[in-house]
Design a protein around this motif. Structure first.
Motif, PDB file in Angstrom:
ATOM      1  N   PHE A   1      36.013  50.336  36.708  1.00 37.08           N
ATOM      2  CA  PHE A   1      35.415  49.338  37.598  1.00 37.08           C
ATOM      3  C   PHE A   1      34.216  48.699  36.910  1.00 37.08           C
ATOM      4  O   PHE A   1      33.412  49.393  36.265  1.00 37.08           O
ATOM      5  N   ASN A   2      34.073  47.357  37.054  1.00 39.92           N
ATOM      6  CA  ASN A   2      32.891  46.682  36.526  1.00 39.92           C
ATOM      7  C   ASN A   2      32.632  45.413  37.327  1.00 39.92           C
ATOM      8  O   ASN A   2      33.365  45.090  38.260  1.00 39.92           O
ATOM      9  N   THR A   3      31.589  44.690  36.983  1.00 42.25           N
ATOM     10  CA  THR A   3      31.289  43.398  37.602  1.00 42.25           C
ATOM     11  C   THR A   3      31.282  42.330  36.531  1.00 42.25           C
ATOM     12  O   THR A   3      30.991  42.609  35.356  1.00 42.25           O
ATOM     13  N   TYR A   4      31.624  41.086  36.941  1.00 41.06           N
ATOM     14  CA  TYR A   4      31.634  39.991  35.983  1.00 41.06           C
ATOM     15  C   TYR A   4      30.225  39.753  35.470  1.00 41.06           C
ATOM     16  O   TYR A   4      29.271  39.585  36.243  1.00 41.06           O
ATOM     17  N   ASN A   5      30.091  39.754  34.135  1.00 41.48           N
ATOM     18  CA  ASN A   5      28.793  39.581  33.466  1.00 41.48           C
ATOM     19  C   ASN A   5      27.775  40.636  33.901  1.00 41.48           C
ATOM     20  O   ASN A   5      26.563  40.381  33.922  1.00 41.48           O
ATOM     21  N   ASN A   6      28.266  41.822  34.292  1.00 42.69           N
ATOM     22  CA  ASN A   6      27.389  42.939  34.694  1.00 42.69           C
ATOM     23  C   ASN A   6      26.424  42.544  35.801  1.00 42.69           C
ATOM     24  O   ASN A   6      25.279  43.004  35.849  1.00 42.69           O
TER      25      ASN A   6
ATOM     26  N   SER B   1      39.119  41.650  41.224  1.00 43.85           N
ATOM     27  CA  SER B   1      40.249  41.084  40.485  1.00 43.85           C
ATOM     28  C   SER B   1      41.597  41.551  41.016  1.00 43.85           C
ATOM     29  O   SER B   1      42.622  40.916  40.744  1.00 43.85           O
ATOM     30  N   ASP B   2      41.623  42.651  41.787  1.00 43.51           N
ATOM     31  CA  ASP B   2      42.895  43.085  42.375  1.00 43.51           C
ATOM     32  C   ASP B   2      43.164  42.398  43.712  1.00 43.51           C
ATOM     33  O   ASP B   2      44.176  42.665  44.363  1.00 43.51           O
ATOM     34  N   GLY B   3      42.256  41.490  44.144  1.00 39.17           N
ATOM     35  CA  GLY B   3      42.431  40.754  45.385  1.00 39.17           C
ATOM     36  C   GLY B   3      41.644  41.293  46.558  1.00 39.17           C
ATOM     37  O   GLY B   3      41.560  40.648  47.601  1.00 39.17           O
ATOM     38  N   THR B   4      41.047  42.471  46.421  1.00 47.76           N
ATOM     39  CA  THR B   4      40.248  43.046  47.501  1.00 47.76           C
ATOM     40  C   THR B   4      39.030  42.161  47.773  1.00 47.76           C
ATOM     41  O   THR B   4      38.363  41.713  46.843  1.00 47.76           O
ATOM     42  N   GLN B   5      38.745  41.926  49.053  1.00 39.83           N
ATOM     43  CA  GLN B   5      37.630  41.038  49.412  1.00 39.83           C
ATOM     44  C   GLN B   5      36.531  41.761  50.172  1.00 39.83           C
ATOM     45  O   GLN B   5      35.643  41.123  50.716  1.00 39.83           O
TER      46      GLN B   5
ATOM     47  N   VAL C   1      39.151  46.794  36.908  1.00 38.09           N
ATOM     48  CA  VAL C   1      38.948  46.106  38.177  1.00 38.09           C
ATOM     49  C   VAL C   1      37.549  45.498  38.170  1.00 38.09           C
ATOM     50  O   VAL C   1      36.548  46.225  38.079  1.00 38.09           O
ATOM     51  N   THR C   2      37.502  44.156  38.278  1.00 33.97           N
ATOM     52  CA  THR C   2      36.234  43.441  38.146  1.00 33.97           C
ATOM     53  C   THR C   2      35.830  42.820  39.476  1.00 33.97           C
ATOM     54  O   THR C   2      36.660  42.194  40.147  1.00 33.97           O
ATOM     55  N   ALA C   3      34.564  43.002  39.842  1.00 34.59           N
ATOM     56  CA  ALA C   3      34.011  42.356  41.028  1.00 34.59           C
ATOM     57  C   ALA C   3      33.376  41.039  40.612  1.00 34.59           C
ATOM     58  O   ALA C   3      32.548  40.997  39.697  1.00 34.59           O
ATOM     59  N   TYR C   4      33.770  39.937  41.290  1.00 35.44           N
ATOM     60  CA  TYR C   4      33.216  38.616  41.005  1.00 35.44           C
ATOM     61  C   TYR C   4      32.227  38.258  42.110  1.00 35.44           C
ATOM     62  O   TYR C   4      32.597  38.161  43.280  1.00 35.44           O
ATOM     63  N   LEU C   5      30.983  38.069  41.712  1.00 36.27           N
ATOM     64  CA  LEU C   5      29.898  37.794  42.652  1.00 36.27           C
ATOM     65  C   LEU C   5      29.383  36.383  42.415  1.00 36.27           C
ATOM     66  O   LEU C   5      29.181  35.968  41.271  1.00 36.27           O
TER      67      LEU C   5
ATOM     68  N   VAL D   1      46.430  36.332  35.316  1.00 38.34           N
ATOM     69  CA  VAL D   1      47.561  36.670  34.458  1.00 38.34           C
ATOM     70  C   VAL D   1      47.789  38.165  34.610  1.00 38.34           C
ATOM     71  O   VAL D   1      46.966  38.971  34.183  1.00 38.34           O
ATOM     72  N   GLY D   2      48.885  38.536  35.255  1.00 34.30           N
ATOM     73  CA  GLY D   2      49.101  39.945  35.559  1.00 34.30           C
ATOM     74  C   GLY D   2      48.089  40.412  36.587  1.00 34.30           C
ATOM     75  O   GLY D   2      47.964  39.833  37.668  1.00 34.30           O
ATOM     76  N   ASP D   3      47.323  41.452  36.226  1.00 37.07           N
ATOM     77  CA  ASP D   3      46.328  41.982  37.163  1.00 37.07           C
ATOM     78  C   ASP D   3      44.912  41.585  36.778  1.00 37.07           C
ATOM     79  O   ASP D   3      43.943  42.141  37.288  1.00 37.07           O
ATOM     80  N   GLN D   4      44.766  40.605  35.883  1.00 34.63           N
ATOM     81  CA  GLN D   4      43.448  40.198  35.423  1.00 34.63           C
ATOM     82  C   GLN D   4      43.292  38.684  35.509  1.00 34.63           C
ATOM     83  O   GLN D   4      44.276  37.927  35.482  1.00 34.63           O
ATOM     84  N   TYR D   5      42.040  38.221  35.635  1.00 36.55           N
ATOM     85  CA  TYR D   5      41.726  36.804  35.513  1.00 36.55           C
ATOM     86  C   TYR D   5      41.325  36.529  34.070  1.00 36.55           C
ATOM     87  O   TYR D   5      40.410  37.172  33.535  1.00 36.55           O
TER      88      TYR D   5
END
Length: 694
Positions: free
Chosen positions: A82-87, A122-126, A141-145, A193-197
């Motif tokens: 698990f991570n976040t976009y750009n930390n 990134s898996d679609g969870t909101q 799995v990346t969290a986009y904030l 693309v697949g399971d990633q952006y």
């Protein structure tokens, strides 16, 4: 496959022996398939199985006896990170996990920093807490904030389905909250693309207000994008997901027109989520009218009588079928039409005459007020079908008929049928043979008469393709048609003329900002039509660096186009948050006039129309002192403003006139109305009628 196995018997780790190999805690053993284990495999069988770790699947979960057993499940361990976009943001929980195949990872929670909010994982969870279930592969799995420093909008919107009829697709993202594109440090488009952006390879155009991504040859599939627009205050992220579907061209009918000897069933088929509108009385369907029926996806129509059936579809996005389709069915020969007819005459009223027919008990009269209705009568005539009752104006037992409703200086077309003693109706006469355009020098003196005469003239000028147009000036189609439709809307005239005009307008492609604005304003009342979002975003995308609009992107901003753009955006957004957040009118759009007053300038002179329009758009804003735009405007003694039809219309439509001033202005318009009901041309007639509706 490999597994890591730990079996607890009591609180002790028990070693297992499989095929003469001892398996201890965290010993890696390759299993090609599931293995059944019996009690004889154990060195100690006195303890029941009271627990397992996540590395093993045990069946059944019971106390071991000499004849009981369980199964070791073959499988892989997978890494879930698990991570976040750009930390950006903080994560709580185990962010790097080893999870056995088919089992669930432990949940991880993201906490956005101040001023940010979660767009999605990134898996679609909101939701902030993310629980990955049934792990079957290595996952990141990346969290986009997203920062809340800019509002991002898109066309198409994030919706389930978008139907594409033009074989091209454009994604438009527009920004508000930014004064120029210079504030953006970077713009990225990520595509799933697949399971990633991952960064998309699609090229784009960037303007001060938005981004346009062009798909010259789109695939019909699911599109899932993240747009990341970064500025000094953070990263603004927008999620867009939709299914792009190839739009149908036509509703499919199983039968052709023709003569049939037995009853038939006409089957009409469109896409399952398309609404089919149809009519069976020979008059084209108009949604909401009593003669119009509808069905979702498909419908069957039983036919045993002579009929002319019209039909078309509207998809979930509001796209209309390009044309109205028809099928003609005949099962018997209808009674022949009258042959002894005369051209209409005028003597106070339009008078129709025809020769008597012995078997006729009554005669029915039909009238077409414009080319659209004439085509309907001609279709009935040419297909040997009785005329639609929508165009019926009266009946008589005599061989003459007087029409008091026909206005002067307008082409009218008449047709006559008759009823026999059984009540059976004949075919109509050829409408091309009973036409009239009479003159009448009686003046128009009342508002009601002015509106009636003006609307009749305006509808009579509509072309058979639905547009209001001027020969050799196709570039005016958008202007004239949108203003005509605004007029019909003002009077609640949602008839065939309105529907065909709207359909023709949205079927044409517009390239200039004037046309885009007028179309968008016309569509603002049609909330189901998704393409209004395209016009809105495309218009915002084309705004210039100094926050105005020119006729085209390479033109300098001008006052009229800028105000039209603002007006159309306000039509979509009643609290003005769209338009007034997207534009601040620069001072160069104002000119000093009569002391401290401000006045928009058009053609080198102050324009009452533009000032009135600007006042109406800006009166609720803090951009300018709106009252200063109209404080020097004075009504003339004849009721006009600047002795101009355009300026007088602008004052009526957009300024806060008292009752006396309003009536005087309307009387001025009536005094300038021509005997045919127009004010000279389609554009001015439409504006004057809009003003008369106030």
């Amino acid at each position: 496959m490999k597994y890591i196995f730990t079996l607890l018997l009591g609180l002790q780790v028990l070693a297992l022996e499989i095929n003469n190999q001892t398996i201890n805690n965290h010993y890696h053993q390759i299993l090609k398939e599931d293995v059944n284990i019996t009690a004889s495999s154990f060195s100690n069988t006195t303890h029941g199985i009271i627990g397992t770790n996540k590395a093993i699947k045990i069946l059944p979960n019971t106390v071991l006896t000499s004849d009981s057993g369980f199964t070791l499940r073959a499988g892989n361990y997978y890494n879930v990170v698990f991570n976040t976009y750009n930390n950006n943001g903080a994560l709580q929980g185990e962010i790097e996990q080893e999870v056995f195949e088919g089992l669930d990872a432990e949940s991880v929670v993201v906490t956005p920093p101040e001023g940010y909010s979660l767009v999605l994982w990134s898996d679609g969870t909101q939701t902030s807490s993310n629980l990955i279930t049934n792990v079957r592969s290595n996952l990141q799995v990346t969290a986009y904030l997203s920062a809340n420093t800019a509002k991002i909008d898109s066309y198409p919107p994030s919706t389930e389905k978008i139907y594409n009829y033009n074989k091209t697709q454009a994604n438009i993202f527009t920004f508000s909250g930014l004064t120029s594109a210079i504030e953006l440090n970077s713009v990225k488009l990520l595509e799933r693309v697949g399971d990633q952006y991952k960064e998309s390879t699609i090229s784009f155009q960037l303007t001060p207000n938005g981004i346009l991504f062009d798909f010259s040859d789109p695939d019909y599939r699911t599109y899932d994008f993240l747009l990341i627009a970064s500025n000094e205050e953070g990263e603004n992220i927008y999620h867009l997901k939709y299914d792009l579907l190839e739009g149908l061209v036509n509703t499919v009918a199983n039968l052709e027109s023709g003569f049939y000897t037995s009853a038939q069933t006409l089957e009409l088929t469109a896409a399952p989520d398309h609404t089919i509108y149809y009519s069976t009385n020979g008059y084209p369907p108009v949604p909401g009218e009593s003669h119009t029926f509808s069905a979702l996806g498909e419908t069957s129509i039983n036919i045993s009588d002579n009929k002319l059936i019209y039909y078309y579809f509207i998809d979930p996005n509001g796209n209309r079928e390009k044309s109205i389709n028809s099928r003609s069915f005949r099962f018997y020969e209808s009674k022949a039409a009258l042959t002894s007819i005369s051209n209409p005459t005028y003597n106070g009223n339009v008078k129709l005459t025809w020769g008597a027919l012995a078997e006729a008990t009554k005669y029915k009269v039909y009238r077409a007020d414009n080319q659209l209705e004439l085509n309907i009568l001609k279709e009935a005539f040419s297909n040997s079908i009785t005329a639609p009752q929508n165009l019926f104006i009266g009946s008589t037992s005599l061989t003459t008929f007087s029409d008091s409703e026909a206005a002067p200086h307008i082409d009218y077309y008449y047709a006559v049928s008759y009823l026999d003693s059984k009540g059976e109706e004949s075919l109509i006469t050829n409408p091309d043979l009973m036409t009239i355009n009479y003159s009448n020098n009686a003046s128009i003196s009342t508002i009601a008469a002015s509106i009636d005469r003006g609307l009749k003239w305006l509808k009579a000028k509509q072309m058979t393709n639905g547009l209001w147009s001027v020969e050799d000036k196709e570039n005016l189609d958008f202007v004239l048609t949108s203003e005509a439709l605004k007029t019909l809307d003002a009077y609640g005239e949602y008839d065939l003329s309105y529907y065909l005009g709207l359909n023709a307008l949205i079927s044409k492609d517009s390239s200039d900002n004037d046309s885009l604005s007028r179309i968008l304003f016309t569509l603002s009342a049609d909330s189901n039509y998704i393409k209004s979002g395209y016009y809105k975003n495309f218009l915002l995308f084309r705004k210039t660096n100094d926050s105005g609009w020119g006729l085209n992107t390479n033109f300098q901003p001008d006052t009229l186009t800028t105000l039209l753009a603002l007006q159309s955006l306000n039509g979509l957004d009643s609290d003005q948050s769209i338009s007034l957040n997207h534009i601040a009118i620069p001072n160069k759009y104002f000119a000093s006039s009569q002391g401290d007053g401000l006045s928009f300038v058009a053609g080198g002179s102050n324009s009452v129309y533009l000032n009135a329009l600007a006042y109406d758009l800006l009166k609720e804003s803090n951009l300018v002192s709106a009252n200063s735009l109209i404080q020097t405007i004075v009504q003339q003694s004849n009721g006009s403003y600047d002795n101009s039809l355009l300026d007088t219309c602008g004052a009526i439509l957009y300024m806060p006139l008292n009752t006396v001033a309003l009536n005087n202005a309307k009387n001025y318009l009536i005094s300038k109305q021509e005997l045919n009901g127009s004010w000279g041309d389609i554009y001015l007639t439409a504006l004057c009628l809009q003003a008369m509706a106030k």
